[in-house]
Design an enzyme around this catalytic site. Structure first.
Site, PDB file in Angstrom:
ATOM      1  N   HIS A 163       0.866  -1.179   0.000  1.00  0.00           N
ATOM      2  CA  HIS A 163       0.000   0.000   0.000  1.00  0.00           C
ATOM      3  C   HIS A 163       0.903   1.228   0.000  1.00  0.00           C
ATOM      4  O   HIS A 163       2.128   1.098  -0.085  1.00  0.00           O
ATOM      5  CB  HIS A 163      -0.953  -0.012   1.204  1.00  0.00           C
ATOM      6  CG  HIS A 163      -0.274   0.046   2.531  1.00  0.00           C
ATOM      7  ND1 HIS A 163       0.579  -0.940   2.989  1.00  0.00           N
ATOM      8  CD2 HIS A 163      -0.303   0.986   3.526  1.00  0.00           C
ATOM      9  CE1 HIS A 163       1.033  -0.618   4.183  1.00  0.00           C
ATOM     10  NE2 HIS A 163       0.517   0.548   4.532  1.00  0.00           N
TER      11      HIS A 163
ATOM     12  N   HIS B 213       7.972  -5.516  10.686  1.00  0.00           N
ATOM     13  CA  HIS B 213       7.196  -4.278  10.745  1.00  0.00           C
ATOM     14  C   HIS B 213       6.822  -3.938  12.185  1.00  0.00           C
ATOM     15  O   HIS B 213       5.659  -3.798  12.541  1.00  0.00           O
ATOM     16  CB  HIS B 213       5.941  -4.407   9.871  1.00  0.00           C
ATOM     17  CG  HIS B 213       5.306  -3.088   9.534  1.00  0.00           C
ATOM     18  ND1 HIS B 213       4.311  -2.522  10.306  1.00  0.00           N
ATOM     19  CD2 HIS B 213       5.518  -2.207   8.530  1.00  0.00           C
ATOM     20  CE1 HIS B 213       3.940  -1.369   9.779  1.00  0.00           C
ATOM     21  NE2 HIS B 213       4.677  -1.156   8.700  1.00  0.00           N
TER      22      HIS B 213
ATOM     23  N   ASP C 264       5.867   4.803   5.088  1.00  0.00           N
ATOM     24  CA  ASP C 264       6.906   3.877   5.541  1.00  0.00           C
ATOM     25  C   ASP C 264       7.059   2.681   4.614  1.00  0.00           C
ATOM     26  O   ASP C 264       7.957   1.850   4.817  1.00  0.00           O
ATOM     27  CB  ASP C 264       6.638   3.417   6.980  1.00  0.00           C
ATOM     28  CG  ASP C 264       5.258   2.816   7.190  1.00  0.00           C
ATOM     29  OD1 ASP C 264       4.374   3.036   6.351  1.00  0.00           O
ATOM     30  OD2 ASP C 264       5.052   2.126   8.215  1.00  0.00           O
ATOM     31  N   HIS C 265       6.223   2.597   3.571  1.00  0.00           N
ATOM     32  CA  HIS C 265       6.328   1.501   2.607  1.00  0.00           C
ATOM     33  C   HIS C 265       6.799   1.962   1.225  1.00  0.00           C
ATOM     34  O   HIS C 265       7.109   1.125   0.385  1.00  0.00           O
ATOM     35  CB  HIS C 265       4.975   0.800   2.459  1.00  0.00           C
ATOM     36  CG  HIS C 265       4.556   0.090   3.704  1.00  0.00           C
ATOM     37  ND1 HIS C 265       4.632  -1.281   3.857  1.00  0.00           N
ATOM     38  CD2 HIS C 265       4.072   0.566   4.883  1.00  0.00           C
ATOM     39  CE1 HIS C 265       4.207  -1.619   5.069  1.00  0.00           C
ATOM     40  NE2 HIS C 265       3.856  -0.512   5.706  1.00  0.00           N
TER      41      HIS C 265
ATOM     42  N   HIS D 263      -6.503  -2.988   5.970  1.00  0.00           N
ATOM     43  CA  HIS D 263      -5.785  -1.883   6.610  1.00  0.00           C
ATOM     44  C   HIS D 263      -6.532  -0.555   6.502  1.00  0.00           C
ATOM     45  O   HIS D 263      -5.958   0.507   6.695  1.00  0.00           O
ATOM     46  CB  HIS D 263      -4.386  -1.761   5.993  1.00  0.00           C
ATOM     47  CG  HIS D 263      -3.460  -0.864   6.759  1.00  0.00           C
ATOM     48  ND1 HIS D 263      -3.300  -0.926   8.131  1.00  0.00           N
ATOM     49  CD2 HIS D 263      -2.627   0.118   6.330  1.00  0.00           C
ATOM     50  CE1 HIS D 263      -2.417  -0.020   8.505  1.00  0.00           C
ATOM     51  NE2 HIS D 263      -1.989   0.639   7.445  1.00  0.00           N
TER      52      HIS D 263
ATOM     53  N   HIS E  39       1.295   3.970   2.249  1.00  0.00           N
ATOM     54  CA  HIS E  39       1.732   4.746   3.401  1.00  0.00           C
ATOM     55  C   HIS E  39       3.228   5.000   3.278  1.00  0.00           C
ATOM     56  O   HIS E  39       3.978   4.187   2.715  1.00  0.00           O
ATOM     57  CB  HIS E  39       1.416   4.015   4.699  1.00  0.00           C
ATOM     58  CG  HIS E  39      -0.009   4.185   5.129  1.00  0.00           C
ATOM     59  ND1 HIS E  39      -0.643   3.306   5.989  1.00  0.00           N
ATOM     60  CD2 HIS E  39      -0.930   5.138   4.825  1.00  0.00           C
ATOM     61  CE1 HIS E  39      -1.892   3.716   6.193  1.00  0.00           C
ATOM     62  NE2 HIS E  39      -2.085   4.821   5.490  1.00  0.00           N
TER      63      HIS E  39
END
Length: 310
Positions: free
Chosen positions: A61, A265, A65-66, A138, A63
């Site tokens: 996805h 994670h 941090d990804h 999520h 966000h």
């Protein structure tokens, strides 16, 4: 050999000893990256693996941090001399998100191909790797991925000889194609042995437990799953922010009958995840706490045992 490396195991924000989430896989000259958090380039360089060789980048996805490490990584791939296309795969709005990020990484020397996952999740044949997305939960479009190496049955030349099949047709039969010659029809089943087990590695972060994940990772050789929180008292917080605890990840691993579970994670507040490992192992004994650059070499069942570098 199928190489798997956890490049980053952090969630939300990088820490001095824990970069943000990313996982690298390679097999038979094909390299695949899942997620690209901040610090991905650093751990790849420490690992000594090639930037130029990355063929596919998949996103669970969008966000930060990804995906925050993507512009810099693409620039580095460009500086490595790559001119072949790089394929990006992820939930809907992939092109819009990436093109926004590329405002700071213009004029790449290679084309980018986009594959957005909408509606039904297709099986993707990425050279020798078969990738099956499965839905996560999520609160925004989010996917996990099953990455498989599927093996064809072994070709049995003694059967082909006994049937008098001309040598030039053996290769087509080995590929699974039917051959017709001088009125005779030769089926692959006539010269192939029993099915052989391949390899399966699954990756899922940022989700509540759900059946689609259990079904997607079923019988995996390695299941890499988020364990955002180790403490059972964080259950309410996990539900609120659509994440998982160690115990929930271990329960899904048990339900899916996987061989091995790696937790990843981690919340920035989870400084010592090993402190809670025993709680997960009471549910699923073959659970390991992931750490940056943790690597596993998977081999087929008829080869020697695989190894893990921690």
């Amino acid at each position: 050999m199928f190489d798997v490396c956890l490049l980053g195991t952090g969630g939300m924000m990088p820490l001095p000893n824990r970069w943000l989430t990313a996982c690298f896989m390679r097999y038979a000259g094909t390299s695949l990256l899942i997620d690209c958090g901040e610090g991905t380039q650093i751990t790849m360089r420490l690992q000594g693996w090639s930037f130029k060789a990355i063929d596919y980048i998949l996103f669970t996805h969008y966000h930060g941090d990804h995906i925050s490490g993507l512009p810099g990584l693409l620039l580095t791939i460009g500086n490595s001399g790559r001119t072949e296309p790089v394929t990006l795969i992820g939930p809907r709005n992939l092109r819009r998100v990436v093109e926004g990020l590329l405002l700071i990484a213009p004029d790449l020397p290679f084309p980018i191909q986009y594959l957005e996952l909408n509606g039904d999740t297709p099986v993707l044949e990425l050279k020798d790797l078969v990738v099956t997305p499965f839905r996560a939960d999520h609160g925004m479009p989010c996917f996990g991925y099953s990455v498989e190496i599927r093996r064809k049955p072994r070709f049995l030349p003694e059967k082909a000889k006994a049937l008098g099949i001309p040598l030039p047709f053996w290769k087509e039969l080995q590929k699974g194609n039917t051959v017709e010659h001088e009125g005779a029809i030769y089926e692959p089943s006539m010269v192939l042995g029993e099915a052989r087990r391949g390899l399966k590695v699954c990756y899922c972060t940022d989700s509540r437990p759900r059946d689609s994940i259990v079904n997607g990772v079923k019988a995996a050789d390695l299941f890499i799953c988020e364990g955002m929180y180790g403490e059972e008292e964080k259950q309410t917080k996990a539900k609120e922010y659509r994440h998982m605890t160690f115990q929930e990840a271990a329960t899904m691993a048990k339900q899916a009958n996987v061989k091995e579970l790696w937790l990843t994670h981690f919340s920035p507040s989870l400084i010592t995840p090993y402190q809670y490992l025993d709680e997960a192992r009471r549910i699923f004994p073959n659970t390991k706490v992931g750490k940056d650059r943790m690597t596993k070499v998977l081999k087929f069942a008829d080869e020697e045992n695989a190894g893990v570098t921690e």
